[in-house]
Design a protein around this motif. Structure first.
Motif, PDB file in Angstrom:
ATOM      1  N   ALA A   8       0.835  -1.207   0.000  1.00  0.00           N
ATOM      2  CA  ALA A   8       0.000   0.000   0.000  1.00  0.00           C
ATOM      3  C   ALA A   8       0.864   1.249   0.000  1.00  0.00           C
ATOM      4  O   ALA A   8       0.573   2.221  -0.718  1.00  0.00           O
ATOM      5  N   ALA A   9       1.938   1.247   0.774  1.00  0.00           N
ATOM      6  CA  ALA A   9       2.849   2.402   0.812  1.00  0.00           C
ATOM      7  C   ALA A   9       3.528   2.598  -0.546  1.00  0.00           C
ATOM      8  O   ALA A   9       3.740   3.734  -0.986  1.00  0.00           O
ATOM      9  N   ALA A  10       3.869   1.505  -1.217  1.00  0.00           N
ATOM     10  CA  ALA A  10       4.494   1.595  -2.539  1.00  0.00           C
ATOM     11  C   ALA A  10       3.552   2.232  -3.550  1.00  0.00           C
ATOM     12  O   ALA A  10       3.978   3.024  -4.398  1.00  0.00           O
ATOM     13  N   LEU A  11       2.281   1.891  -3.465  1.00  0.00           N
ATOM     14  CA  LEU A  11       1.302   2.493  -4.379  1.00  0.00           C
ATOM     15  C   LEU A  11       1.241   4.007  -4.184  1.00  0.00           C
ATOM     16  O   LEU A  11       1.095   4.755  -5.149  1.00  0.00           O
ATOM     17  N   GLN A  12       1.370   4.447  -2.951  1.00  0.00           N
ATOM     18  CA  GLN A  12       1.379   5.882  -2.662  1.00  0.00           C
ATOM     19  C   GLN A  12       2.679   6.538  -3.134  1.00  0.00           C
ATOM     20  O   GLN A  12       2.673   7.648  -3.653  1.00  0.00           O
ATOM     21  N   ALA A  13       3.804   5.839  -2.957  1.00  0.00           N
ATOM     22  CA  ALA A  13       5.122   6.392  -3.271  1.00  0.00           C
ATOM     23  C   ALA A  13       5.451   6.342  -4.765  1.00  0.00           C
ATOM     24  O   ALA A  13       6.288   7.094  -5.236  1.00  0.00           O
ATOM     25  N   GLY A  14       4.829   5.424  -5.488  1.00  0.00           N
ATOM     26  CA  GLY A  14       5.094   5.308  -6.922  1.00  0.00           C
ATOM     27  C   GLY A  14       6.110   4.240  -7.298  1.00  0.00           C
ATOM     28  O   GLY A  14       6.371   4.031  -8.481  1.00  0.00           O
ATOM     29  N   CYS A  15       6.719   3.572  -6.318  1.00  0.00           N
ATOM     30  CA  CYS A  15       7.606   2.440  -6.580  1.00  0.00           C
ATOM     31  C   CYS A  15       7.728   1.615  -5.310  1.00  0.00           C
ATOM     32  O   CYS A  15       7.411   2.079  -4.219  1.00  0.00           O
ATOM     33  N   TYR A  16       8.193   0.375  -5.470  1.00  0.00           N
ATOM     34  CA  TYR A  16       8.339  -0.554  -4.349  1.00  0.00           C
ATOM     35  C   TYR A  16       9.815  -0.716  -4.055  1.00  0.00           C
ATOM     36  O   TYR A  16      10.613  -0.980  -4.964  1.00  0.00           O
ATOM     37  N   ARG A  17      10.196  -0.577  -2.773  1.00  0.00           N
ATOM     38  CA  ARG A  17      11.610  -0.563  -2.404  1.00  0.00           C
ATOM     39  C   ARG A  17      11.976  -1.577  -1.321  1.00  0.00           C
ATOM     40  O   ARG A  17      13.080  -1.541  -0.797  1.00  0.00           O
TER      41      ARG A  17
END
Length: 122
Positions: free
Chosen positions: A14-23
């Motif tokens: 969910a945080a990646a969707l907000q940030a624009g990439c997955y880390r």
């Protein structure tokens, strides 16, 4: 389409969707914390990884289905632990458009994370 998989905690996805990439490299380790790659698996490795790394996690995980041809970051197949099994590693952030599906991944009736068949994700 060649696919690989990554297990994600729902909050991290969910945080990646907000940030624009997955880390997130793996559970509790991110590229921002010094990890150099994102751990991934082939379909026949998902359960092994889940039962080792996420054995104590309650609730479902997210199974990210990744199209390797859409990856922006480099992909390498490596046996870094010297165990005779190579795993796909993504060297850099996972671009969201490479994730072609996100599936709930739940424990089986025996309490273990189940195998993922190639037919289940095609």
């Amino acid at each position: 389409m060649a696919t690989i998989f990554h297990l994600a905690l729902p909050g991290d996805w969910a945080a990646a969707l907000q940030a624009g990439c997955y880390r997130w490299s793996t559970r509790g380790k991110s590229l921002d914390d010094g990890a150099t790659f994102i751990h991934a698996s082939r379909h026949d490795q998902v359960a092994m990884v889940a039962n080792f790394v996420y054995a104590d996690v309650e609730g479902a995980l997210n199974l990210l289905v990744i199209d390797t041809e859409r990856l922006v970051s480099a992909l390498c197949d490596e046996d870094l632990d010297g165990i005779g099994i190579s795993f796909p590693h993504i060297y850099g952030p996972l671009n969201l458009d490479a994730v072609v599906d996100v599936r709930d991944y739940e424990r089986g009736p025996d309490g273990r994370w189940p195998e993922v068949s190639p037919q289940a994700v095609s």
